[in-house]
Enzyme design. Structure first.
Site, PDB file in Angstrom:
ATOM      1  N   ARG A  70      15.937  12.205   5.342  1.00 43.14           N
ATOM      2  CA  ARG A  70      16.203  13.098   6.462  1.00 43.14           C
ATOM      3  C   ARG A  70      15.514  14.431   6.158  1.00 43.14           C
ATOM      4  NH1 ARG A  70      16.485  17.169   9.715  1.00 43.14           N
ATOM      5  NH2 ARG A  70      18.156  17.147  11.262  1.00 43.14           N
ATOM      6  N   ARG A 127       1.966  -8.040   4.713  1.00 45.68           N
ATOM      7  CA  ARG A 127       2.623  -6.760   4.386  1.00 45.68           C
ATOM      8  C   ARG A 127       4.134  -6.871   4.338  1.00 45.68           C
ATOM      9  NH1 ARG A 127       0.522  -1.636   4.315  1.00 45.68           N
ATOM     10  NH2 ARG A 127      -1.217  -2.736   3.344  1.00 45.68           N
ATOM     11  N   ARG A 142     -10.379  -2.397  -1.325  1.00 42.85           N
ATOM     12  CA  ARG A 142     -10.224  -3.717  -0.710  1.00 42.85           C
ATOM     13  C   ARG A 142     -11.470  -4.110   0.070  1.00 42.85           C
ATOM     14  NH1 ARG A 142      -4.755  -1.836   2.178  1.00 42.85           N
ATOM     15  NH2 ARG A 142      -6.192  -0.096   2.557  1.00 42.85           N
ATOM     16  N   GLY A 173     -11.543   1.099  11.814  1.00 41.83           N
ATOM     17  CA  GLY A 173     -11.965   0.392  10.605  1.00 41.83           C
ATOM     18  C   GLY A 173     -12.666   1.309   9.615  1.00 41.83           C
ATOM     19  N   PHE A 174     -12.741   2.605   9.949  1.00 40.26           N
ATOM     20  CA  PHE A 174     -13.374   3.574   9.044  1.00 40.26           C
ATOM     21  C   PHE A 174     -12.423   4.718   8.733  1.00 40.26           C
ATOM     22  CE2 PHE A 174     -16.933   1.306  10.669  1.00 40.26           C
ATOM     23  CZ  PHE A 174     -17.815   1.258   9.601  1.00 40.26           C
ATOM     24  N   ASP A 213      -9.617  -2.808   6.911  1.00 41.37           N
ATOM     25  CA  ASP A 213      -9.630  -3.528   8.184  1.00 41.37           C
ATOM     26  C   ASP A 213     -11.023  -3.944   8.661  1.00 41.37           C
ATOM     27  OD1 ASP A 213      -6.938  -3.774   8.769  1.00 41.37           O
ATOM     28  OD2 ASP A 213      -6.802  -1.756   9.613  1.00 41.37           O
ATOM     29  N   LYS A 246     -12.925   7.900  17.899  1.00 37.03           N
ATOM     30  CA  LYS A 246     -12.619   7.379  16.561  1.00 37.03           C
ATOM     31  C   LYS A 246     -13.261   6.000  16.414  1.00 37.03           C
ATOM     32  CE  LYS A 246      -9.795   9.970  14.030  1.00 37.03           C
ATOM     33  NZ  LYS A 246      -8.397  10.291  14.255  1.00 37.03           N
ATOM     34  N   HIS A 268       0.814  -1.218   0.000  1.00 43.46           N
ATOM     35  CA  HIS A 268       0.000   0.000   0.000  1.00 43.46           C
ATOM     36  C   HIS A 268       0.840   1.258   0.000  1.00 43.46           C
ATOM     37  CE1 HIS A 268      -4.061   1.869   0.866  1.00 43.46           C
ATOM     38  NE2 HIS A 268      -4.312   0.918  -0.021  1.00 43.46           N
ATOM     39  N   HIS A 281      -9.800   6.886   5.859  1.00 37.70           N
ATOM     40  CA  HIS A 281      -8.490   6.568   5.275  1.00 37.70           C
ATOM     41  C   HIS A 281      -7.720   7.852   4.982  1.00 37.70           C
ATOM     42  CE1 HIS A 281      -5.404   4.772   2.745  1.00 37.70           C
ATOM     43  NE2 HIS A 281      -5.704   3.667   3.409  1.00 37.70           N
TER      44      HIS A 281
HETATM   45  C1  LIG Z   1      -4.972  -0.809   6.764  1.00 37.77           C
HETATM   46  C2  LIG Z   1      -5.015   0.513   7.394  1.00 37.77           C
HETATM   47  O1  LIG Z   1      -4.087   0.919   8.050  1.00 37.77           O
HETATM   48  S1  LIG Z   1      -6.385   1.443   7.068  1.00 37.77           S
HETATM   49  C3  LIG Z   1      -6.492   2.573   8.433  1.00 37.77           C
HETATM   50  C4  LIG Z   1      -6.855   1.846   9.687  1.00 37.77           C
HETATM   51  N1  LIG Z   1      -7.128   2.791  10.755  1.00 37.77           N
HETATM   52  C5  LIG Z   1      -8.368   2.978  11.264  1.00 37.77           C
HETATM   53  O2  LIG Z   1      -9.338   2.390  10.839  1.00 37.77           O
HETATM   54  C6  LIG Z   1      -8.451   3.953  12.387  1.00 37.77           C
HETATM   55  C7  LIG Z   1      -9.667   4.874  12.260  1.00 37.77           C
HETATM   56  N2  LIG Z   1      -9.447   5.847  11.229  1.00 37.77           N
HETATM   57  C8  LIG Z   1      -8.698   6.965  11.451  1.00 37.77           C
HETATM   58  O3  LIG Z   1      -8.225   7.220  12.565  1.00 37.77           O
HETATM   59  C9  LIG Z   1      -8.405   7.877  10.286  1.00 37.77           C
HETATM   60  O4  LIG Z   1      -9.451   7.823   9.342  1.00 37.77           O
HETATM   61  C10 LIG Z   1      -7.070   7.561   9.611  1.00 37.77           C
HETATM   62  C11 LIG Z   1      -5.937   7.503  10.625  1.00 37.77           C
HETATM   63  C12 LIG Z   1      -7.145   6.224   8.876  1.00 37.77           C
HETATM   64  C13 LIG Z   1      -6.770   8.642   8.589  1.00 37.77           C
HETATM   65  O5  LIG Z   1      -6.567   9.828   9.305  1.00 37.77           O
HETATM   66  P1  LIG Z   1      -6.640  11.251   8.597  1.00 37.77           P
HETATM   67  O6  LIG Z   1      -5.994  11.210   7.271  1.00 37.77           O
HETATM   68  O7  LIG Z   1      -6.151  12.229   9.575  1.00 37.77           O
HETATM   69  O8  LIG Z   1      -8.214  11.386   8.387  1.00 37.77           O
HETATM   70  P2  LIG Z   1      -9.056  12.537   7.670  1.00 37.77           P
HETATM   71  O9  LIG Z   1      -8.188  13.725   7.371  1.00 37.77           O
HETATM   72  O10 LIG Z   1      -9.793  11.936   6.539  1.00 37.77           O
HETATM   73  O11 LIG Z   1     -10.096  12.935   8.808  1.00 37.77           O
HETATM   74  C14 LIG Z   1     -11.123  13.852   8.516  1.00 37.77           C
HETATM   75  C15 LIG Z   1     -12.045  13.998   9.686  1.00 37.77           C
HETATM   76  O12 LIG Z   1     -12.789  12.796   9.872  1.00 37.77           O
HETATM   77  C16 LIG Z   1     -12.591  12.292  11.192  1.00 37.77           C
HETATM   78  N3  LIG Z   1     -12.420  10.855  11.125  1.00 37.77           N
HETATM   79  C17 LIG Z   1     -11.616  10.190  10.269  1.00 37.77           C
HETATM   80  N4  LIG Z   1     -11.717   8.872  10.521  1.00 37.77           N
HETATM   81  C18 LIG Z   1     -12.580   8.732  11.541  1.00 37.77           C
HETATM   82  C19 LIG Z   1     -13.073   7.617  12.225  1.00 37.77           C
HETATM   83  N5  LIG Z   1     -12.667   6.397  11.927  1.00 37.77           N
HETATM   84  N6  LIG Z   1     -13.948   7.812  13.216  1.00 37.77           N
HETATM   85  C20 LIG Z   1     -14.369   9.046  13.539  1.00 37.77           C
HETATM   86  N7  LIG Z   1     -13.927  10.154  12.912  1.00 37.77           N
HETATM   87  C21 LIG Z   1     -13.045   9.988  11.927  1.00 37.77           C
HETATM   88  C22 LIG Z   1     -11.298  12.932  11.661  1.00 37.77           C
HETATM   89  O13 LIG Z   1     -11.243  13.003  13.077  1.00 37.77           O
HETATM   90  C23 LIG Z   1     -11.355  14.276  11.014  1.00 37.77           C
HETATM   91  O14 LIG Z   1     -12.236  15.077  11.783  1.00 37.77           O
HETATM   92  P3  LIG Z   1     -11.843  16.603  12.144  1.00 37.77           P
HETATM   93  O15 LIG Z   1     -11.641  17.269  10.808  1.00 37.77           O
HETATM   94  O16 LIG Z   1     -12.997  17.063  12.933  1.00 37.77           O
HETATM   95  O17 LIG Z   1     -10.560  16.474  12.923  1.00 37.77           O
HETATM   96  O1  LIG Z   2      -2.202   3.453   3.290  1.00 36.47           O
HETATM   97  C1  LIG Z   2      -2.427   3.661   4.496  1.00 36.47           C
HETATM   98  O2  LIG Z   2      -2.224   4.757   5.052  1.00 36.47           O
HETATM   99  C2  LIG Z   2      -2.967   2.586   5.359  1.00 36.47           C
HETATM  100  C3  LIG Z   2      -3.439   1.390   4.620  1.00 36.47           C
HETATM  101  O3  LIG Z   2      -4.549   1.337   4.137  1.00 36.47           O
HETATM  102  C4  LIG Z   2      -2.517   0.284   4.450  1.00 36.47           C
HETATM  103  O4  LIG Z   2      -1.348   0.388   4.830  1.00 36.47           O
HETATM  104  O5  LIG Z   2      -2.931  -0.752   3.908  1.00 36.47           O
END
Ligand SMILES: CC(=O)SCCNC(=O)CCNC(=O)[C@H](O)C(C)(C)COP(=O)(O)OP(=O)(O)OC[C@H]1O[C@@H](n2cnc3c(N)ncnc32)[C@H](O)[C@@H]1OP(=O)(O)O
Ligand SMILES: O=C([O-])CC(=O)C(=O)O
Length: 374
Positions: free
Chosen positions: A355, A336, A269, A257-258, A311, A254, A186, A260
């Site tokens: 850096r 991964r 996916r 699972g929601f 996820d 937060k 990814h 990105h």
């Molecule tokens: C395979 C993977 O790694 S996929 C990612 C797995 N992680 C998760 O599912 C954790 C839950 N999700 C999140 O924390 C985030 O969506 C992340 C970390 C994946 C991305 O973070 P960011 O790029 O900062 O998100 P983004 O800029 O789209 O957020 C926009 C707004 O939506 C909110 N938001 C985003 N995701 C969520 C969520 N899952 N639940 C509630 N609010 C959310 C943010 O808090 C933000 O609100 P704000 O503007 O009031 O602060």
């Molecule tokens: O690309 C990302 O930030 C997180 C993700 O979905 C992954 O690593 O599969």
């Protein structure tokens, strides 16, 4: 797929280098590995073919694949020294810490002595990770010292056989294989970027992967599949899910699972693993957890326009296959690893130490006062 407007903290929207491995969220195509759409790969290849593609640049022909699988099969077992270390790790340790230690320890006893051995190091980890996880898990949770070899043809089937101590069904083998393909690569996600930063110092493969495991562990990244499982298990029905999620959003929690960092409308996916989750629910004869998951998806889209990432439906899919929740993120590691190692190789092929600079926001220059005057 629409490109997400990217700005602000977290280096969002800034290019940190080039890659030929993967595109994420580009218009017209959600996710590609070396030019192949992930759904095409999930439908028409196996995880071993995808690993070969990521490491070597092209999909294997039949002869190359057969040879590659034999080579991986011959490396599935663990050295006794590593088994001894795994037995010392307590039952209540986090399995991601077990994976981190297992990887790091293997790097002590089978080090990558020079970069010409990078493929061997990556393939050794690929073959050994399922046994590292299952040997520790079954020893500490069931008191069994398992045989780390199986007759299973695929790494996905091998993992299920080690975990359950029996031959997996054809459907479960297929779902594991698809899951490993979906999680394989990814682009510059947090854990892969960790691996690349480490590689840029000319460090060894085991150090790069150990660091990446640490980054994947957190709930904002790979750990979200476990957190999603913990959440959906608390909901008694689809209606209860909606009420409780409304409360969570009100409390500004937060929902794991929601959302990105890159995708704006959907994670390609999700549809794939969601369809498998539904099939597994039907096979199990109890669709309640799947129905609750669908209610969560609807609620989050209707209320916040947030969509399931890779996820979310992995949680129920893994659960339906009898996989303990604490092993969800370690499975992500088994997959991964291919992306991490391919990025390490790519970084090494055109390296400059990573850096960046920082914007200083601290105090103006000042003098140290003697300690008795502070
Ligand atoms: C395979 C993977 O790694 S996929 C990612 C797995 N992680 C998760 O599912 C954790 C839950 N999700 C999140 O924390 C985030 O969506 C992340 C970390 C994946 C991305 O973070 P960011 O790029 O900062 O998100 P983004 O800029 O789209 O957020 C926009 C707004 O939506 C909110 N938001 C985003 N995701 C969520 C969520 N899952 N639940 C509630 N609010 C959310 C943010 O808090 C933000 O609100 P704000 O503007 O009031 O602060
Ligand atoms: O690309 C990302 O930030 C997180 C993700 O979905 C992954 O690593 O599969």
């Amino acid at each position: 797929m629409v490109d997400k407007k990217l700005s602000g903290a977290g280096l969002r929207g800034q290019s940190a280098g080039e890659t030929a491995l993967c595109t994420v969220g580009k218009s017209g195509s959600g996710l590609t590995y070396r030019g192949y759409d992930v759904s095409d790969l999930a439908d028409n290849t196996t995880f071993e073919e995808v690993a070969y593609l990521l490491f070597n640049g092209e999909l294997p022909n039949q002869g190359q694949l057969d040879e590659y699988k034999v080579m991986l099969r011959n490396q599935r077992d663990l050295p006794d020294g590593l088994k001894d270390v795994l037995k010392l790790i307590p039952k209540d340790a986090h399995p991601m810490d077990v994976m981190r230690t297992g990887c790091s320890f293997l790097g002590n006893i089978e080090p990558e002595t020079d970069f010409s051995h990078q493929n061997q190091a990556a393939n050794r980890l690929l073959a050994a990770f399922p046994a590292i996880m299952c040997y520790w898990y079954r020893f500490t949770h069931e008191g069994v010292e398992i045989d780390c070899t199986t007759d299973e043809d695929s790494l996905g089937g091998h993992f299920l056989a080690l975990l359950h101590g029996k031959t997996p069904s054809e459907q479960h083998r297929k779902v594991m294989d698809v899951s490993l393909i979906l999680y394989a690569e990814h682009e510059f996600n947090a854990s892969t970027f960790t691996a690349r930063v480490c590689a840029s110092t000319l460090s060894d493969m085991f150090s790069c992967v150990t660091g990446a495991i640490g980054s994947l562990r957190g709930p904002l990244h790979g750990g979200a599949n476990e957190a999603a499982m913990d959440m959906i298990q608390k909901f008694s029905s689809p209606a209860d899910a909606k009420v409780q999620m409304a409360g969570m959003l009100e409390r500004k929690e937060k929902i794991m699972g929601f959302g990105h960092a890159i995708y704006s409308e959907s994670d390609p996916r999700n549809a794939i693993i969601k369809a498998w989750s539904e099939k597994l629910a039907q096979e199990n004869g109890d669709t309640s957890l799947y129905d609750i998951s669908v209610a969560c998806e609807e609620f989050m889209w209707d209320s916040k326009k947030l969509f399931c990432n890779a996820d979310f439906f992995h949680a129920s899919a893994y659960h339906f296959m009898g996989i303990p929740t604490k092993l969800f993120t370690p499975i992500f590691v088994c997959s991964r690893l291919t992306g991490w190692a391919a990025h390490v190789m790519e970084q090494r092929s055109n390296n400059r130490i990573i850096r960046p600079s920082a914007d200083y926001v601290g105090p103006e220059p000042r003098k140290v006062s003697p300690i008795n005057q502070r």
